[in-house]
Write an enzyme that holds these catalytic residues in place. Structure first.
Site: not given
Ligand SMILES: *Cc1c(COP(=O)(O)O)cnc(C)c1O
Length: 497
Positions: A113
């Site tokens: 993120k």
């Molecule tokens: C948010 C997240 C995901 C999923 O990503 P999306 O964009 O919501 O599909 C997968 N793994 C981790 C560690 C995340 O923080």
């Protein structure tokens, strides 16, 4: 370049407006009216450049209402030296002959993120400067664990912003919870809700479109925005790392410019994999987009049958950031695949809201089948994969990444596809220490979070990120828990209105 709404094609806004608003007033998501194209020559020109320079070149194609100086300031602020623990920002790790792990978790909060949420506050500050005057922006976030912390860190003490994060009280790992509840900064707030991520996300979406809230906000000089991947400003930075990974593979000799790659993404809200889809539409030669889910496999079923059905049991898994049954960004993909038919999207989304289910028509399903492969992996498979990858490759991956590795291995075995592949690695293993430790050893001695971290270090030798180690002994600032019906009041309370 302008953006429209998936639920109303008469909407036409600039990227600054799309980023400021977060979501369209009709409840739809902003999408680019045209997807910019890049050529092999353009890609070639990016190969010798740094991540920052590649990001400038790609973002410029989407943020046409930003000046070059504005883009440069944003990107240099977000990815400047020292913020990420790799000078490549998102380095590739060669796991096997075909598999390359794209480490997207080198940022300040150790999850992918950060790739977007380090940049979003800069984009938002420039955007609001263009579209809003004398207004404070209130960022509302629903999180399954990682977005919350990454958004808090990104927006901490950013002038003229306030940020409020809602997380499911039993739906995040101990480390994720501690990261959020100990967040510093004068403009931040965090609240647990009794419910799961989908409840948190629906609650936030409802507040966004609530007329009453809108009025009260106007009177008090506040405006909403979103740091969730419904915000275009979250998605566009994610396109960059797929372009950049492709350049890195040319640079390190894994392939020649023009040759195809596969991309595997551990998926929750469909944001990360959607960014890979945009990269493909732009001109990165992606053969197959492989969508990996955990036991909450609503997307696996959808991508293989064309029927989206969220009426199923919800599981709390060892990969909590993917414990999601309503993947918001799918709406954007469907809009692009159905000939931008906003009426059709509205119909599917209202069926989803009313019955929890819709099925796409044959044409859209045929396109989905041509673009995507999908698979899922339960907690046992996740555990086995962490163990196997550690034993065979001496590489420690987190639970989410393990889901992707497992789904890729099954895909490769079934299809015999030898195309070079990028596997998105979305979190550092120490964010999920207990699950990762119990995967690599049969005897766990630790009985609290930081003993677990120490034991995982001892048994794996993988370095502990300093920002996680620093949480030890910190006292949580935010301990509130709210009923999911009460989220609106929590927002008012935080703002004192
Ligand atoms: C948010 C997240 C995901 C999923 O990503 P999306 O964009 O919501 O599909 C997968 N793994 C981790 C560690 C995340 O923080």
């Amino acid at each position: 370049m302008f953006y429209t709404s998936t639920r109303d094609k008469s909407v036409r806004v600039t990227s600054a407006e799309a980023i400021t608003k977060g979501i369209s007033p009709d409840g739809g998501l902003f999408v680019p009216m045209e997807i910019p194209k890049i050529t092999p020559d353009f890609i070639e020109s990016l190969v010798p450049l740094s991540y920052i320079e590649r990001a400038k070149a790609v973002l410029k194609l989407y943020l046409t209402d930003f000046s070059d100086d504005e883009i440069a300031e944003c990107v240099e602020g977000a990815y400047r030296e020292g913020k990420f623990s790799s000078e490549k920002v998102a380095p590739l790790y060669k796991l096997s002959e075909t598999a390359n792990v794209l480490e997207l978790w080198r940022g300040p909060t150790c999850a992918f993120k950060d790739m977007a949420l380090q940049l979003l506050p800069y984009l938002l500050t420039v955007s609001t400067g263009k579209t809003l005057k004398d207004t404070q922006v209130v960022i509302l976030v629903a999180t399954s664990g990682d977005t919350g912390k990454a958004a808090l860190e990104g927006f901490c003490d950013v002038p003229n912003t306030k940020i409020l994060v809602f997380y499911p009280v039993d739906g995040v790992s101990p480390m994720q919870k501690l990261q959020m509840t100990t967040q510093e900064g004068a403009n931040v707030s965090v609240c647990a809700i009794e419910g799961n991520f989908d409840d948190a996300q629906s609650g936030v979406k409802k507040i966004f479109t609530d007329k009453d809230v809108e009025k009260k906000f106007k009177e008090n000089g506040f405006a909403f925005s979103s740091a969730n991947s419904i915000n275009w400003g979250r998605l566009v930075p994610q396109i960059v790392y797929y372009v950049s990974a492709y350049c890195d593979m040319i640079e390190n000799g894994s392939l020649k410019n023009g040759e195809e790659i596969n991309v595997v993404v551990p998926t929750g809200n469909f944001g990360n994999i959607l960014a890979a889809y945009y990269a493909k539409r732009m001109g990165i030669p992606v053969k197959t987009l492989i969508c990996a889910s955990n036991a909450n496999n609503v997307l696996t079923d959808f991508l293989t049958t064309g029927v989206y059905d969220k009426n199923r049991e919800f599981y709390c898994t060892s990969s909590p950031s993917m414990d999601i049954l309503i993947s918001s960004n799918l709406e954007r993909l469907l809009f692009h695949l159905c000939g931008e038919d906003d009426t059709q999207i509205k119909e599917w989304m209202s069926q989803l809201a009313e019955n929890g289910k819709y099925s796409v028509n044959d044409d859209v399903f045929a396109e989905i089948k041509a673009l995507f492969a999908a698979g899922c992996c339960d907690d046992n498979g996740t555990k086995d994969t962490i163990k196997r990858v550690f034993q065979e490759k001496n590489y420690l991956c987190d639970t989410h990444t393990a889901v992707a590795v497992k789904v890729y291995d099954e895909y490769a075995a079934e299809t015999g596809d030898k195309t070079p592949t990028v596997i998105a690695s979305t979190a550092n293993p120490y964010k999920f220490s207990a699950s990762v430790l119990s995967a690599i050893t049969d005897t766990v001695n630790a009985d609290n979070e930081f003993d677990t971290v120490d034991e995982l270090l001892e048994k794996s030798g993988a370095p502990v990120p300093s920002q996680l180690a620093a949480l030890k002994g910190k006292t949580p600032r935010f301990t509130g828990v709210s009923e999911k019906e009460n989220m609106k009041q929590v927002v008012f309370d935080m703002l004192g209105i």
